[in-house]
Write an enzyme that holds these catalytic residues in place. Structure first.
Site, PDB file in Angstrom:
ATOM      1  N   GLU A  82       0.824  -1.225   0.000  1.00  0.00           N
ATOM      2  CA  GLU A  82       0.000   0.000   0.000  1.00  0.00           C
ATOM      3  C   GLU A  82       0.852   1.266   0.000  1.00  0.00           C
ATOM      4  O   GLU A  82       0.510   2.250  -0.664  1.00  0.00           O
ATOM      5  CB  GLU A  82      -0.977   0.009   1.181  1.00  0.00           C
ATOM      6  CG  GLU A  82      -2.134  -0.982   1.044  1.00  0.00           C
ATOM      7  CD  GLU A  82      -1.755  -2.401   1.441  1.00  0.00           C
ATOM      8  OE1 GLU A  82      -0.645  -2.584   1.998  1.00  0.00           O
ATOM      9  OE2 GLU A  82      -2.542  -3.326   1.186  1.00  0.00           O
ATOM     10  N   HIS A 118     -12.762  -5.018   7.075  1.00  0.00           N
ATOM     11  CA  HIS A 118     -13.384  -4.848   5.768  1.00  0.00           C
ATOM     12  C   HIS A 118     -14.637  -3.984   5.826  1.00  0.00           C
ATOM     13  O   HIS A 118     -15.382  -3.918   4.862  1.00  0.00           O
ATOM     14  CB  HIS A 118     -13.746  -6.204   5.149  1.00  0.00           C
ATOM     15  CG  HIS A 118     -12.570  -7.021   4.744  1.00  0.00           C
ATOM     16  ND1 HIS A 118     -11.685  -7.522   5.657  1.00  0.00           N
ATOM     17  CD2 HIS A 118     -12.126  -7.429   3.527  1.00  0.00           C
ATOM     18  CE1 HIS A 118     -10.751  -8.218   5.011  1.00  0.00           C
ATOM     19  NE2 HIS A 118     -10.988  -8.167   3.721  1.00  0.00           N
TER      20      HIS A 118
END
Lengths: 325, 365
Positions: free
Chosen positions: A60, A129
């Site tokens: 990331e 999530h």
């Protein structure tokens, strides 16, 4: 016109911009070959080639950091973080560099970067999530943050985000990726970043929401029937926030309820209420109120109902604020 | 090829000049024209003198905190001399000498450390990214710059710097790995100056060398005498050639020493001995390069004395200019937050302006 889901509308905007502007590139984990875990970018690698639409290592900081380098060297990268809960390794790059490069270099380097990330809960997902982390981005000067709630806005905001010369975080409400379809123009158009949308006009109370939660709010309003006249505002850009639209509305209605999926403390609701206090204090007929998720970790699916704000609760809260004397 | 000849795992370090400036590695002595050699030396001297003067200004309370470069001039000027104008320099924060060679002006360098962002607004066509303070994060920027060059099909190369301490940071891994995955035109130079503030190189990693980390990414890595401007030039030149030919990234470990403090706020006597500093003083990169130039009859004491005088005056004049430069205005500190200021930010700015004007007029009515 074509009818599209929100997901398809994003795909359509990306396809169009990749087509129109050779400096646009698109990448992220699994975003190339398979089109992302939600298939938002499906087909784009095939159409635009592996050089411009590609998979990345699980990296990331690399995804955001390289976007900064690419944008400094003339590209317009559209990056994907697979889930907003995994953005933290890249958050360093967004906060310490992406938000600041224009200022740091006094305009020599500006960063036309889009960072896409699915966000939000209610989809029975694994830990990390389901978060709604908009506050973390809205607090950083130099970043913009948009959240569409309709296919029309999804395409228009994505087009505007790609054309913007500043970095834009683009939150995708994954719960409503495929929830409904809407007529979406096939030609290019932009929805202006920084402008809220009045979903419906009303005179008794102003209700503000965005993303997937806007649809729960709409359900609640439908349940209310004609008893209360609600002015509903879709904030749709979190930063820079169109608080003027909210303040003007509250001047008319005298009452405010902010509904959001993110947790309470220092949520966007806090900021909106502050601004309404500053801008419409003498018009208020009830205390500006927020209805939010509680300040707890998003529970795993079996416990998630305790966390999520749903339509019946929104209906109750609207009644409370609207009937307050 | 150079990178096959020196295996970091066997402790082989690439050197061209010995400490007396004699060429000990004839095969790899780069052929650099006389003018460039002299320009390299002059830039190293400029960086050195600017550094010493800035330290004095800082002690006098005229300069703010800055990160001195002294001792590392060869590991910066050597590589930059091996690049072309179109190539990119993606620095950390101790790369003043590299920046000067690559086209930043001393005025800009000083202005930045003096506390003004305008110092990072380099001239058109000067491909330098601004000073990067968060350790390690610049490696990914360099990978991105190189990635853009590859996609656009230009033959620009990105050269980035990191310290020995920075190699322990996760972003070093992500950035170098990225370069390898996409075969990018990228050269990463680790300036192993032996310390991360007070923490010695041995505490940064168990690995014997930093160059050997290249092996894990499937790219060449070499340990170079970082106080040897010619060796640094030769190694970078080879790496840049590979990058331009589409052969991918290279990792260079420049073994050097930070002669000064980490920043002006640091006291290095706490964590290192005088003997150690003196040992490294013997390997001073400027002395070695001076002797090499003198051996080649390109330089002498007379020229050197004249240069020192000229540079001292230039540095003092430049610093005066910096001290006289206008401070950033209210508009400047707001207006680069976004391309167009949002309404509320305009109001925040005007509220401060009104307050300041009221203060300046002395009234509070």
């Amino acid at each position: 016109m074509a009818t599209m889901t929100l997901l398809k509308a994003i795909n359509n905007a990306l396809d169009q911009q990749l087509n129109n502007d050779k400096s646009v590139v698109l990448y992220g984990e699994d975003a190339g070959f398979e089109g992302g875990v939600f298939r938002v970018t499906a087909g784009l690698q095939k159409t635009h080639g592996k050089d411009r639409v590609f998979d990345t290592p699980i990296s990331e900081a690399g995804i955001i950091g390289t976007a900064i380098g690419m944008a400094s060297n003339g590209m317009r990268p559209v990056t994907e973080i697979q889930f907003s809960g995994f953005m933290f390794p890249g958050f360093n790059q967004m906060a310490v560099h992406m938000a600041r490069m224009r200022n740091r270099s006094r305009g020599k380097y500006n960063l036309p970067i889009v960072v896409r990330m699915p966000y939000g809960g209610g989809v029975r997902a694994l830990e990390h999530h389901s978060e709604s982390l908009e506050t973390l981005f809205a607090h950083i000067p130099g970043l913009k943050l948009v959240i569409p709630s309709t296919p029309y806005d999804a395409k228009g905001l994505m087009t505007a985000a790609i054309k913007d010369n500043d970095p834009v975080i683009y939150f995708e409400p994954k719960k409503i990726y495929r929830a409904f379809k809407q007529e979406v123009p096939e030609e290019e158009y932009e929805v202006e970043i920084g402008k809220a949308r009045t979903v419906q006009e009303g005179s008794d109370i102003t209700v503000v929401s965005w993303g997937a939660m806007l649809h729960e709010t709409m359900k609640a309003i439908k349940e209310l029937g004609d008893d209360i006249s609600v002015e509903l505002i879709d904030l749709r850009t979190i930063a820079p926030m169109d608080s003027d639209a909210v303040v003007e509305s509250v001047k008319k209605t005298g009452r405010l309820l902010v509904v959001h999926e993110a947790v309470k403390t220092l949520g966007i609701g806090s900021e909106l209420i502050s601004r309404v206090n500053e801008g419409a204090f003498f018009h208020l007929e009830a205390q500006p109120t927020r209805l939010t998720s509680p300040d707890i970790t998003v529970p795993l699916p079996k416990g998630e109902r305790h966390h999520i704000v749903d339509a019946p609760r929104i209906k109750q809260e609207i009644e409370k604020v609207a009937y307050f004397e | 090829m150079l990178f096959d000849q020196y295996d970091p795992l066997k402790g082989e370090m690439f050197t061209v000049l010995d400490k007396d400036g004699k060429v000990v590695n004839k095969d790899y002595e780069p052929s650099i024209d006389d003018e460039t050699l002299v320009h390299m030396y002059k830039t190293m001297q400029l960086a050195r003198i600017a550094d010493i003067k800035a330290l004095q200004y800082q002690r006098q309370g005229r300069m703010l905190t800055f990160a001195p470069v002294q001792g590392q001039e060869a590991s910066q000027v050597g590589p930059m001399a091996a690049t072309e104008q179109k190539d990119w320099l993606v620095p950390a924060f101790r790369e003043a000498a590299a920046m000067l060679y690559k086209g930043a002006t001393l005025y800009q360098n000083y202005l930045y450390w003096y506390g003004n962002e305008l110092g990072s607004q380099y001239d058109e066509g000067v491909n330098i990214m601004p000073v990067n303070v968060p350790i390690g994060s610049q490696i990914n920027h360099a990978a991105g710059v190189a990635h853009a060059a590859k996609i656009k099909g230009t033959d620009e190369v990105a050269i980035t710097y990191i310290g020995d301490g920075g190699t322990s940071n996760g972003e070093f891994h992500e950035g170098v790995n990225w370069g390898g995955v996409y075969d990018l035109p990228m050269v990463t130079i680790i300036q192993n100056n032996q310390y991360a503030i007070s923490t010695p190189r041995s505490q940064a990693t168990r690995a014997k060398t930093l160059a050997q980390k290249a092996h894990a990414y499937g790219i060449p890595g070499i340990q170079v005498d970082g106080n040897d401007a010619l060796a640094m030039y030769a190694a970078t030149s080879e790496a840049v050639k590979r990058a331009r030919n589409g052969e991918g990234p290279t990792l260079i470990e420049a073994v050097t020493y930070r002669m000064g403090p980490h920043t002006t706020s640091d006291d290095p006597t706490i964590y290192r001995s005088e003997e150690e500093v003196n040992e490294w003083r013997e390997k001073d990169p400027l002395t070695r390069f001076y002797k090499y130039l003198a051996n080649r009859k390109l330089w002498n004491k007379e020229k050197d004395d004249a240069l020192q005088e000229e540079l001292k005056k230039f540095v003092a004049d430049t610093f005066k200019q910096v001290e006289n430069a206008p401070h950033p205005t209210l508009d400047e500190v707001f207006d680069y937050t976004y391309e167009t200021l949002p309404e509320d930010l305009k109001r925040q700015k005007e509220a401060i302006r009104a307050y300041q004007e009221q203060q300046e007029s002395g009234g509070d009515e």
